[in-house]
Write a protein that holds these residues in place. Structure first.
Motif, short mmCIF file in Angstrom:
data_model
loop_
_atom_site.label_atom_id
_atom_site.label_comp_id
_atom_site.label_asym_id
_atom_site.label_seq_id
_atom_site.Cartn_x
_atom_site.Cartn_y
_atom_site.Cartn_z
N ASP A 1 0.83 -1.22 0.00
CA ASP A 1 0.00 0.00 0.00
C ASP A 1 0.86 1.26 0.00
O ASP A 1 0.50 2.28 -0.58
N GLN B 1 8.54 0.34 1.22
CA GLN B 1 8.75 -0.89 2.00
C GLN B 1 10.23 -1.28 1.96
O GLN B 1 10.83 -1.60 2.99
N CYS C 1 -0.18 2.80 5.90
CA CYS C 1 0.42 1.54 6.37
C CYS C 1 -0.51 0.86 7.39
O CYS C 1 -0.74 1.40 8.47
N PRO C 2 -1.03 -0.33 7.08
CA PRO C 2 -1.94 -0.99 8.02
C PRO C 2 -1.22 -1.46 9.29
O PRO C 2 -1.86 -1.75 10.30
#
Ligand code: SF4
Ligand code: SF4
Length: 494
Positions: A377, A389, A421-422
């Motif tokens: 994401d 990432q 960012c989850p």
């Protein structure tokens, strides 16, 4: 209206602009104390040009330096130099540094304004000098010296001034207020900047929801009847106000990785900077005040204020009705790119565009971090098209060469990756830390390269001296042998 392009990623964030945008600008007046940090940016320190107990008046230079990136500081009101000592400065490090503290006297006496200049009859170099002497830096937050930015050098062919009124970060409305209150200063400032750059095209970019600002600027522009300057409205998407993103949206041009806007023929300036340039050149007034937004659910009255540079934040909070019971954190700048302040006795500096007294639910990245789930994401949201990432893994592992390989220095620290960012990983913290380590390492390598050069030069000098000494000894020996031979020859003839 001009056509607009789009850039990769970005986010539509809740603006929270209504908190401060509606009310008129309040004049914060003269505070009891003015505080001026002498460190302008890392590596650029000014020296005080005043002494303890000196009386100063508004507009007087109190600090300056020879450094190419230095711009003078002017007192923002009259009073006495009360101290020159270490105080906390507005910086993410939260460290103290040398500051000049002026105890104001309430008289607000000022130096007479300098003679106004008709910029049309002046050389660009003269305009740049006036801008430098007025202490003007970029008021959008970066605080880079404006006069330096106006001199991109002969190798770069600049043809456009792009005035940034996009103000894309949530909560901040100071530029919007300025464009409504002083449209003429913005337009005049743009024309001065265009003259200083010798460019024929100027564009003022503002976000679509800024309808009032658009109307005021359009009226002012109409009166000037200057066809070289236009206003473009662009979609409200964060971070459109980033220089490279703004250039892409307005002109379709891509600024190269590691490059600057001048590489694609454009110089960006903030609308507040343009107004400050107008005040300096056309009215003879140095930069001693600016508009800032004081907002968030942590203060009782959110508003835009005209503030003397050097004013302690605590005094502004007092004028904003004090803290509410919700306040959790004080942030200089917006929630995305701002930084937390350890206390409120820190002053407003030229780069300060917003003070956000944030409640719990207004703080970005306050949740506990979990492991990365490689969802990707962050890459979708990155407006620079980086791989956040990968940057995270390499920053975390201190693999600095890999960070550079993945263009860490193109990261504008916008925080889009962090917001989506989850796993709530504080990605920007990792990037900032990695950047600092790379810069420290580069400085250390430079230092050891200098030390090695010195050592090699020392060895060379020693070797040269020894060779010269040996040559002198040889010559002496040869001369002695010659004398001896001559004496022997004479003895033989006698
Ligand atoms: S958004 Fe967060 S969890 Fe997803 S890949 Fe990026 S860093 Fe990992
Ligand atoms: S903080 Fe850096 S890596 Fe993250 S989205 Fe912004 S530019 Fe991309």
């Amino acid at each position: 209206m001009l056509k607009s392009w789009s850039f990769h990623g970005g986010l539509r964030l809740p603006g929270h602009k209504h908190l401060s945008a509606q009310a008129p600008i309040i004049d914060a007046g003269v505070p009891s104390q003015l505080i001026y940090p002498l460190q302008l940016r890392p590596g650029v320190h000014l020296h005080a040009t005043v002494n303890l107990s000196d009386r100063v008046v508004r507009g007087q230079i109190i600090a300056d330096a020879e450094h190419a990136l230095a711009t003078p500081i002017h007192a923002a009101s009259s009073g006495t130099v009360h101290a020159i000592e270490n105080r906390l400065i507005p910086h993410p490090s939260g460290l103290a540094d040398e500051c000049i503290i002026i105890a104001t006297d309430g008289l607000d006496e000022a130096l007479p304004a300098a003679h106004p200049v008709d910029f049309r009859h002046e050389q660009p170099g003269v305009i740049r000098h006036l801008i430098r002497q007025a202490g003007i830096v970029g008021l959008g937050g970066a605080a880079f010296p404006t006069a330096i930015k106006l001199n991109p050098g002969p190798k770069r062919q600049v043809d456009t001034l792009l005035l940034n009124g996009a103000e894309c970060e949530p909560y901040i409305t100071c530029d919007n207020s300025l464009m409504q209150a002083e449209p003429n200063a913005v337009i005049e400032g743009a024309l001065i900047l265009m003259h200083a750059l010798q460019v024929e095209r100027g564009i003022i970019a503002i976000e679509e929801p800024m309808t009032e600002a658009f109307a005021r600027l359009s009226e002012a522009l109409e009166q000037h009847r200057n066809l070289r300057l236009s206003i473009v409205r662009i979609p409200a998407l964060y971070p459109t106000g980033g220089e490279k993103q703004l250039i892409k949206v307005v002109t379709g041009k891509e600024t190269p990785s590691g490059g600057i806007p001048a590489d694609v023929g454009i110089i960006c300036q903030n609308v507040g900077t343009a107004a400050a340039v107008y005040q300096a050149v056309s009215r003879g007034l140095p930069l001693t005040e600016r508009i800032i937004t004081v907002t968030g659910q942590g203060v009782n009255k959110q508003q835009n204020m005209r503030v003397r540079i050097g004013t302690p934040i605590s005094e502004l909070i007092g004028q904003a009705g004090g803290y509410s019971h919700d306040v959790k954190r004080l942030i200089m700048g917006g929630p995305m790119m701002g930084f937390a302040l350890p206390e409120d006795d820190i002053p407003v500096v030229k780069a300060t565009n917003c003070i956000l007294a944030a409640s719990d639910n207004e703080i970005v990245g306050a949740k506990e971090a979990r492991p990365c789930i490689r969802c990707g994401d962050c890459a979708k949201a990155c407006p620079v098209n980086l791989l956040p990432q990968q940057l995270y893994w390499h920053s975390r592992a201190d693999n600095l060469d890999k960070c550079k390989e993945f263009s860490l220095f193109d990261c504008i620290e916008c925080g889009c990756c962090e917001v989506v960012c989850p796993s709530h990983i504080p990605l920007v913290q990792y990037y900032r830390a990695a950047k600092s380590k790379i810069l420290v390492k580069a400085k250390e390598s430079e230092k050891s390269a200098i030390a090695k050069r010195r050592h090699d030069a020392h060895l060379d000098r020693k070797a040269r001296e020894q060779a010269e000494k040996a040559e002198r000894a040889r010559q002496k020996k040869a001369a002695l042998a010659k004398v001896k031979a001559a004496n022997a020859a004479q003895e033989r003839t006698e």
